[in-house]
Design a protein around this motif. Sequence first.
Motif, PDB file in Angstrom:
ATOM      1  N   PRO A 208      32.447 116.035 100.945  1.00 16.84           N
ATOM      2  CA  PRO A 208      33.872 115.816 100.708  1.00 16.84           C
ATOM      3  C   PRO A 208      34.676 115.673 102.008  1.00 16.84           C
ATOM      4  CG  PRO A 208      33.206 118.055 100.094  1.00 16.84           C
ATOM      5  CD  PRO A 208      31.959 117.288 100.357  1.00 16.84           C
ATOM      6  N   ASP A 209      34.181 116.217 103.108  1.00 11.69           N
ATOM      7  CA  ASP A 209      34.869 116.057 104.393  1.00 11.69           C
ATOM      8  C   ASP A 209      34.283 114.936 105.236  1.00 11.69           C
ATOM      9  OD1 ASP A 209      36.524 118.234 103.777  1.00 11.69           O
ATOM     10  OD2 ASP A 209      35.025 119.649 104.537  1.00 11.69           O
ATOM     11  N   GLY A 210      33.483 114.080 104.627  1.00  8.00           N
ATOM     12  CA  GLY A 210      32.859 112.993 105.380  1.00  8.00           C
ATOM     13  C   GLY A 210      31.652 113.489 106.169  1.00  8.00           C
ATOM     14  N   ILE A 211      30.994 112.547 106.833  1.00  8.88           N
ATOM     15  CA  ILE A 211      29.796 112.865 107.633  1.00  8.88           C
ATOM     16  C   ILE A 211      30.152 112.739 109.113  1.00  8.88           C
ATOM     17  CG2 ILE A 211      27.448 112.118 108.222  1.00  8.88           C
ATOM     18  CD1 ILE A 211      27.291 110.838 105.418  1.00  8.88           C
ATOM     19  N   ASP A 212      29.815 113.756 109.877  1.00  6.38           N
ATOM     20  CA  ASP A 212      30.032 113.684 111.326  1.00  6.38           C
ATOM     21  C   ASP A 212      28.776 113.232 112.059  1.00  6.38           C
ATOM     22  OD1 ASP A 212      32.811 114.762 111.440  1.00  6.38           O
ATOM     23  OD2 ASP A 212      31.819 116.422 110.416  1.00  6.38           O
ATOM     24  N   ILE A 213      27.622 113.667 111.555  1.00  7.95           N
ATOM     25  CA  ILE A 213      26.350 113.259 112.152  1.00  7.95           C
ATOM     26  C   ILE A 213      25.420 112.812 111.034  1.00  7.95           C
ATOM     27  CG2 ILE A 213      24.312 113.987 113.468  1.00  7.95           C
ATOM     28  CD1 ILE A 213      26.044 116.163 114.752  1.00  7.95           C
ATOM     29  N   TYR A 214      24.885 111.607 111.164  1.00  6.47           N
ATOM     30  CA  TYR A 214      23.827 111.181 110.255  1.00  6.47           C
ATOM     31  C   TYR A 214      22.546 111.086 111.070  1.00  6.47           C
ATOM     32  CZ  TYR A 214      20.667 108.267 107.586  1.00  6.47           C
ATOM     33  OH  TYR A 214      19.539 107.794 106.964  1.00  6.47           O
ATOM     34  N   PHE A 215      21.591 111.947 110.765  1.00 10.63           N
ATOM     35  CA  PHE A 215      20.312 111.905 111.466  1.00 10.63           C
ATOM     36  C   PHE A 215      19.421 110.925 110.714  1.00 10.63           C
ATOM     37  CE2 PHE A 215      16.261 112.988 113.180  1.00 10.63           C
ATOM     38  CZ  PHE A 215      16.507 113.522 114.435  1.00 10.63           C
ATOM     39  N   GLU A 216      19.212 109.756 111.327  1.00  7.33           N
ATOM     40  CA  GLU A 216      18.603 108.608 110.639  1.00  7.33           C
ATOM     41  C   GLU A 216      17.089 108.603 110.762  1.00  7.33           C
ATOM     42  OE1 GLU A 216      18.171 106.450 108.613  1.00  7.33           O
ATOM     43  OE2 GLU A 216      18.917 104.464 109.205  1.00  7.33           O
ATOM     44  N   ASN A 217      16.425 108.855 109.636  1.00 16.02           N
ATOM     45  CA  ASN A 217      14.963 108.777 109.584  1.00 16.02           C
ATOM     46  C   ASN A 217      14.477 107.638 108.702  1.00 16.02           C
ATOM     47  OD1 ASN A 217      14.192 111.110 111.135  1.00 16.02           O
ATOM     48  ND2 ASN A 217      14.910 112.403 109.465  1.00 16.02           N
ATOM     49  N   VAL A 218      15.377 106.997 107.977  1.00 19.35           N
ATOM     50  CA  VAL A 218      14.955 106.200 106.828  1.00 19.35           C
ATOM     51  C   VAL A 218      15.349 104.720 106.894  1.00 19.35           C
ATOM     52  CG1 VAL A 218      15.380 105.915 104.363  1.00 19.35           C
ATOM     53  CG2 VAL A 218      14.752 108.154 105.244  1.00 19.35           C
ATOM     54  N   GLY A 219      16.573 104.403 107.313  1.00 21.42           N
ATOM     55  CA  GLY A 219      17.040 103.012 107.306  1.00 21.42           C
ATOM     56  C   GLY A 219      17.458 102.563 105.913  1.00 21.42           C
ATOM     57  N   GLY A 220      17.650 101.241 105.758  1.00 19.22           N
ATOM     58  CA  GLY A 220      17.955 100.653 104.452  1.00 19.22           C
ATOM     59  C   GLY A 220      19.229 101.207 103.847  1.00 19.22           C
ATOM     60  N   ILE A 221      19.171 101.550 102.542  1.00 23.31           N
ATOM     61  CA  ILE A 221      20.389 101.983 101.843  1.00 23.31           C
ATOM     62  C   ILE A 221      20.916 103.315 102.376  1.00 23.31           C
ATOM     63  CG2 ILE A 221      19.931 100.744  99.684  1.00 23.31           C
ATOM     64  CD1 ILE A 221      19.133 103.576  98.522  1.00 23.31           C
ATOM     65  N   HIS A 222      20.058 104.113 102.971  1.00 23.89           N
ATOM     66  CA  HIS A 222      20.541 105.373 103.547  1.00 23.89           C
ATOM     67  C   HIS A 222      21.534 105.109 104.684  1.00 23.89           C
ATOM     68  CE1 HIS A 222      17.470 107.694 101.344  1.00 23.89           C
ATOM     69  NE2 HIS A 222      18.192 108.754 101.662  1.00 23.89           N
ATOM     70  N   LEU A 223      21.191 104.181 105.555  1.00 22.99           N
ATOM     71  CA  LEU A 223      22.076 103.881 106.686  1.00 22.99           C
ATOM     72  C   LEU A 223      23.379 103.250 106.196  1.00 22.99           C
ATOM     73  CD1 LEU A 223      22.673 103.775 109.701  1.00 22.99           C
ATOM     74  CD2 LEU A 223      21.303 101.691 109.863  1.00 22.99           C
ATOM     75  N   GLN A 224      23.238 102.326 105.252  1.00 23.65           N
ATOM     76  CA  GLN A 224      24.428 101.663 104.684  1.00 23.65           C
ATOM     77  C   GLN A 224      25.384 102.702 104.074  1.00 23.65           C
ATOM     78  OE1 GLN A 224      24.780  97.999 103.959  1.00 23.65           O
ATOM     79  NE2 GLN A 224      26.734  98.301 102.937  1.00 23.65           N
ATOM     80  N   ALA A 225      24.830 103.591 103.259  1.00 26.03           N
ATOM     81  CA  ALA A 225      25.665 104.597 102.588  1.00 26.03           C
ATOM     82  C   ALA A 225      26.273 105.563 103.599  1.00 26.03           C
ATOM     83  CB  ALA A 225      24.828 105.351 101.551  1.00 26.03           C
ATOM     84  N   ALA A 226      25.466 105.986 104.562  1.00 21.98           N
ATOM     85  CA  ALA A 226      25.960 106.940 105.552  1.00 21.98           C
ATOM     86  C   ALA A 226      27.106 106.336 106.364  1.00 21.98           C
ATOM     87  CB  ALA A 226      24.827 107.386 106.474  1.00 21.98           C
ATOM     88  N   LEU A 227      26.941 105.076 106.789  1.00 18.10           N
ATOM     89  CA  LEU A 227      28.003 104.424 107.576  1.00 18.10           C
ATOM     90  C   LEU A 227      29.324 104.437 106.810  1.00 18.10           C
ATOM     91  CD1 LEU A 227      26.258 101.342 109.237  1.00 18.10           C
ATOM     92  CD2 LEU A 227      27.686 103.016 110.438  1.00 18.10           C
ATOM     93  N   SER A 228      29.243 104.221 105.498  1.00 11.76           N
ATOM     94  CA  SER A 228      30.463 104.191 104.686  1.00 11.76           C
ATOM     95  C   SER A 228      31.164 105.541 104.645  1.00 11.76           C
ATOM     96  CB  SER A 228      30.143 103.781 103.246  1.00 11.76           C
ATOM     97  OG  SER A 228      29.859 102.414 103.192  1.00 11.76           O
ATOM     98  N   VAL A 229      30.386 106.608 104.745  1.00 14.47           N
ATOM     99  CA  VAL A 229      30.951 107.945 104.575  1.00 14.47           C
ATOM    100  C   VAL A 229      31.173 108.631 105.929  1.00 14.47           C
ATOM    101  CG1 VAL A 229      30.636 110.136 103.304  1.00 14.47           C
ATOM    102  CG2 VAL A 229      29.794 108.028 102.316  1.00 14.47           C
TER     103      VAL A 229
END
Lengths: 328, 328
Positions: A208-229
Amino acid sequence: MNEIVSRQIQLRNSIIGIPKPEEFQLIEEPLTEPAVGEVLVENIFISVDPYMRGGMRSVDPGQALQGGCVGKVIESSSEKLCVGDYVVGYLGWRDYYVATDDNLQTVNTSIAPLQSFLGAVGMPGRTAYFGLLDIGQPKEGETVFVSAAAGAVGSIVCQIAKIKGCRVVASAGTDEKLEWLTDKAGVDAVINYKKVDNLEEELRRQCPDGIDIYFENVGGIHLQAALSVMNRHGRIPLCGMISQYNDVEPTPGPTNLSSAIGKRIKIQGFIVTDYENRNHEFYNDMRKWIAEDKIIWEETIIEGLDNAPKAFISLFTGEKMGKVVVRL
Amino acid sequence: MNEIVSRQIQLRNSIIGIPKPEEFQLIEEPLTEPAVGEVLVENIFISVDPYMRGGMRSVDPGQALQGGCVGKVIESSSEKLCVGDYVVGYLGWRDYYVATDDNLQTVNTSIAPLQSFLGAVGMPGRTAYFGLLDIGQPKEGETVFVSAAAGAVGSIVCQIAKIKGCRVVASAGTDEKLEWLTDKAGVDAVINYKKVDNLEEELRRQCPDGIDIYFENVGGIHLQAALSVMNRHGRIPLCGMISQYNDVEPTPGPTNLSSAIGKRIKIQGFIVTDYENRNHEFYNDMRKWIAEDKIIWEETIIEGLDNAPKAFISLFTGEKMGKVVVRL
């Protein structure tokens, strides 16, 4: 010395798409006696890691595989290493090897069991530690999203982020993994990405407070979704993109990469070997955190060199918990 | 004061795709007299910049446009600003405006002509300066690739990179621009991206030592090609992605983003306003570099508020050189 014949796993050919067991072959190789400065090591555990897929894209027929391994010195012509020393090396996928002492690190099994030097207190643990702390720069109260969160790297990232006072949201692909993440690793929220219709919406609900750090192990839809949030000034340590490693055709990147401009997001790739001169920081912290029960981990141990290809392939099906190692 | 009626450009609706002149409208608005702390400013030049496209995606009908502008104080109820002062403001797209003195910066025309405070010595110049120096961290001998290199930002990036001892490779879309970049801005190699079949191959030819910094203004195939040619530990300041601003459907990102992992590439978005407390660094350096003839720039001046929409639209056709401003 008696002549020692080492069995080793080779690739028959470059691998396109999902690796198949029959693309690997077991061959025998006689070893030369250790020269001055060299030792003969008997491998006890060998590591399988997703990054190894990269090196399989383009190989010569019969090319030997390499990778992390932990074993015992059984003959020594080195002044630094004695018979009986346990060492981490980089000539996995085989029973025995001869190597110069410079390329081997002795291990102190008072910190953790031998096989864990291929996992939580080895390369994956250091990857988690330096990727999160150096690239991610977590601050107390921030939200950290971790993908492949029950894996060898992700599970350690989650716990270090908790130690640093962050709220941790973890994504994995089985309910067993989510249960472990919640009950054992102490994360704050979990997402079974295989069961959600819209990862971005679910991520927004869980962060609910957004993401400050996305630790990227996966790519694809995970990265797309994380960037949005992601929040403004967010950080994305790029550790891996396992969802894309077996792609036959290149996967398009996220359509929302330009949002990184206005949100001042830093996306940064890193390789753990760049931090070798700071390994003492990792061992000091991990020894303390392990003693305080702040860091735990899971391992899946698969028996026998013959099964190393299957162990490796299991990394991409996501069926195993924690760090996958092969016991010889 | 006599009642002043200001003409201003508004949007009729949210803009989808390439903006069309008829989507803008000129309306008249009576201004209130400046209250205490406020001034009345007559705009002399107004700025059109690519970033403004973002704010046009979702607007209320009749919403006023904003943007950089430079004008003269013609009435003052402020202790800080006098009648006759030249000021940079953020209420462009109109003839006159009333604003509090806190939001206005006086300009020193001994450094550069008035309109250049919307370009080389204004926001675009600061964007070039902080993006290249702070995010890009150029080192002597490195290769810097700049897209939209003849534009307001790109042309300054090229020259600052040269001052820092880098090899500069510049991409633009007309031969006239390439000529200016080579003959006037002193870049080392140029690419007309509209005339090459394969941007990546051409980039490889023009950057035999690889790319250390890619200053990203364009997105799309430029980012894909640059990522392929980037060196280890390369930096990509994300300044803009103008090729995508008018997209109706989201454009997929680069397929080779995962190469940023092994190459330890840093991709970082930034917004120039974050550097406001460091503006003095910019002005000190620019004053010196301009006096030494190390920084030059081109401006395209379009006459009349009525033509502001066309001036704005010209940013996306790539027909104009350097900074585009509108003279009122």
